[in-house]
Design a protein around this motif. Sequence first.
Motif, mmCIF file in Angstrom:
data_model
loop_
_atom_site.group_PDB
_atom_site.id
_atom_site.type_symbol
_atom_site.label_atom_id
_atom_site.label_comp_id
_atom_site.label_asym_id
_atom_site.label_seq_id
_atom_site.Cartn_x
_atom_site.Cartn_y
_atom_site.Cartn_z
ATOM 1 N N MET A 66 61.777 88.499 -18.919
ATOM 2 C CA MET A 66 60.599 89.364 -18.814
ATOM 3 C C MET A 66 60.044 89.702 -20.200
ATOM 4 S SD MET A 66 59.982 89.334 -15.748
ATOM 5 C CE MET A 66 58.471 90.266 -15.950
ATOM 6 N N ASP A 67 60.946 89.913 -21.171
ATOM 7 C CA ASP A 67 60.502 90.192 -22.539
ATOM 8 C C ASP A 67 59.768 88.977 -23.119
ATOM 9 O OD1 ASP A 67 61.556 92.749 -22.469
ATOM 10 O OD2 ASP A 67 63.463 92.171 -23.373
ATOM 11 N N ILE A 68 60.271 87.776 -22.810
ATOM 12 C CA ILE A 68 59.618 86.545 -23.264
ATOM 13 C C ILE A 68 58.231 86.420 -22.621
ATOM 14 C CG2 ILE A 68 59.731 84.007 -23.201
ATOM 15 C CD1 ILE A 68 62.848 84.382 -23.177
ATOM 16 N N LYS A 69 58.167 86.701 -21.333
ATOM 17 C CA LYS A 69 56.885 86.634 -20.605
ATOM 18 C C LYS A 69 55.847 87.573 -21.243
ATOM 19 C CE LYS A 69 54.946 87.660 -15.985
ATOM 20 N NZ LYS A 69 54.146 86.447 -15.702
ATOM 21 N N GLN A 70 56.280 88.806 -21.524
ATOM 22 C CA GLN A 70 55.360 89.787 -22.129
ATOM 23 C C GLN A 70 54.897 89.327 -23.509
ATOM 24 O OE1 GLN A 70 57.485 93.504 -22.026
ATOM 25 N NE2 GLN A 70 56.943 93.911 -19.894
ATOM 26 N N PHE A 71 55.831 88.773 -24.282
ATOM 27 C CA PHE A 71 55.488 88.292 -25.628
ATOM 28 C C PHE A 71 54.465 87.155 -25.543
ATOM 29 C CE2 PHE A 71 56.293 85.411 -29.261
ATOM 30 C CZ PHE A 71 56.127 86.293 -30.328
ATOM 31 N N ILE A 72 54.706 86.203 -24.636
ATOM 32 C CA ILE A 72 53.781 85.076 -24.472
ATOM 33 C C ILE A 72 52.398 85.580 -24.057
ATOM 34 C CG2 ILE A 72 53.261 83.038 -23.048
ATOM 35 C CD1 ILE A 72 56.334 82.505 -23.003
ATOM 36 N N GLU A 73 52.367 86.514 -23.096
ATOM 37 C CA GLU A 73 51.074 87.018 -22.599
ATOM 38 C C GLU A 73 50.320 87.788 -23.690
ATOM 39 O OE1 GLU A 73 52.086 89.030 -18.965
ATOM 40 O OE2 GLU A 73 52.132 87.145 -17.849
ATOM 41 N N LYS A 74 51.069 88.458 -24.570
ATOM 42 C CA LYS A 74 50.425 89.201 -25.654
ATOM 43 C C LYS A 74 49.869 88.251 -26.716
ATOM 44 C CE LYS A 74 51.063 93.050 -28.807
ATOM 45 N NZ LYS A 74 51.989 93.918 -29.517
ATOM 46 N N GLN A 75 50.663 87.227 -27.082
ATOM 47 C CA GLN A 75 50.244 86.302 -28.150
ATOM 48 C C GLN A 75 49.243 85.254 -27.660
ATOM 49 O OE1 GLN A 75 51.095 87.419 -30.986
ATOM 50 N NE2 GLN A 75 52.567 88.807 -30.029
ATOM 51 N N LEU A 76 49.270 84.957 -26.357
ATOM 52 C CA LEU A 76 48.383 83.918 -25.804
ATOM 53 C C LEU A 76 47.545 84.499 -24.659
ATOM 54 C CD1 LEU A 76 50.972 80.977 -25.605
ATOM 55 C CD2 LEU A 76 49.288 81.396 -27.422
ATOM 56 N N PRO A 77 46.678 85.462 -24.955
ATOM 57 C CA PRO A 77 45.875 86.057 -23.872
ATOM 58 C C PRO A 77 44.887 85.037 -23.320
ATOM 59 C CG PRO A 77 45.081 86.802 -26.020
ATOM 60 C CD PRO A 77 46.338 86.002 -26.283
ATOM 61 N N PRO A 78 44.412 85.251 -22.086
ATOM 62 C CA PRO A 78 43.399 84.335 -21.547
ATOM 63 C C PRO A 78 42.136 84.353 -22.409
ATOM 64 C CG PRO A 78 43.833 86.156 -20.020
ATOM 65 C CD PRO A 78 44.763 86.326 -21.173
ATOM 66 N N ILE A 79 41.459 83.234 -22.467
ATOM 67 C CA ILE A 79 40.183 83.176 -23.198
ATOM 68 C C ILE A 79 39.085 83.491 -22.187
ATOM 69 C CG2 ILE A 79 38.568 81.675 -24.417
ATOM 70 C CD1 ILE A 79 41.027 80.093 -25.391
ATOM 71 N N SER A 80 38.344 84.564 -22.435
ATOM 72 C CA SER A 80 37.342 84.969 -21.440
ATOM 73 C C SER A 80 36.111 84.078 -21.530
ATOM 74 C CB SER A 80 36.957 86.426 -21.660
ATOM 75 O OG SER A 80 36.630 86.625 -22.995
#
Length: 230
Positions: free
Chosen positions: A216-230
Amino acid sequence: MCGNNMSAPLPAIVPAARKATAAVIFLHGLGDTGHGWAEAFAGIRTPHVKYICPHAPLMPVTLNMKMTMPSWFDIIGLSPDAEEDESGIKQAAENIKSLIDQEVKNGIPAHRIIVGGFSQGGALSLYTALTSQQKLAGVVALSCWLPLRGSFPQGATGSANKDTQILQCHGEADMLVPLVFGCLTVEKLKSFLNPANVHFKTYPGMQHGSCPQEMMDIKQFIEKQLPPIS
């Protein structure tokens, strides 16, 4: 790929659920393959992220009585002062940089790519990022150490990743790569990188493996560093 061994099979890939605008390249540990980690990432996937889990080539490993197994480079010993396979580590890092270049050619810019790995793969991901001229989105270094640590900070002079976010995780009950290796690695990284960008998480009772909280910590880190491009 590395030295005089057979080249490894194609990576295990978890494709993005929609158009891939970011990628995670994740390197498995000694004697393993990319398949298990591909499954783990499939369980925490983010829709716009492609997960690439390459397989290490087969080579004899000194630590395991010269038995041939999947390995990114030779491991001679596990003590902090053990001799290291310098040429093998450097060659393996070049191979991972080629993988990054391939994704850039495929249309995903380097600053939308995270490299990471577990154990030997985590060690290689750190070394690769710290010697890369491609600016990456981040590094996920699990249950590992910094290879050729004596060559840093000088080894990072040409690196584009002095300000890259690093998530380092370690099990407090790890008997194979003891927690002290993780602690020493964090101290070393903070000595020549921006300390605020080096995040260290430990997990009570976790051995040389992973756990749901770490994922879960890895998931959060990935989502923070690689946010969707709007």
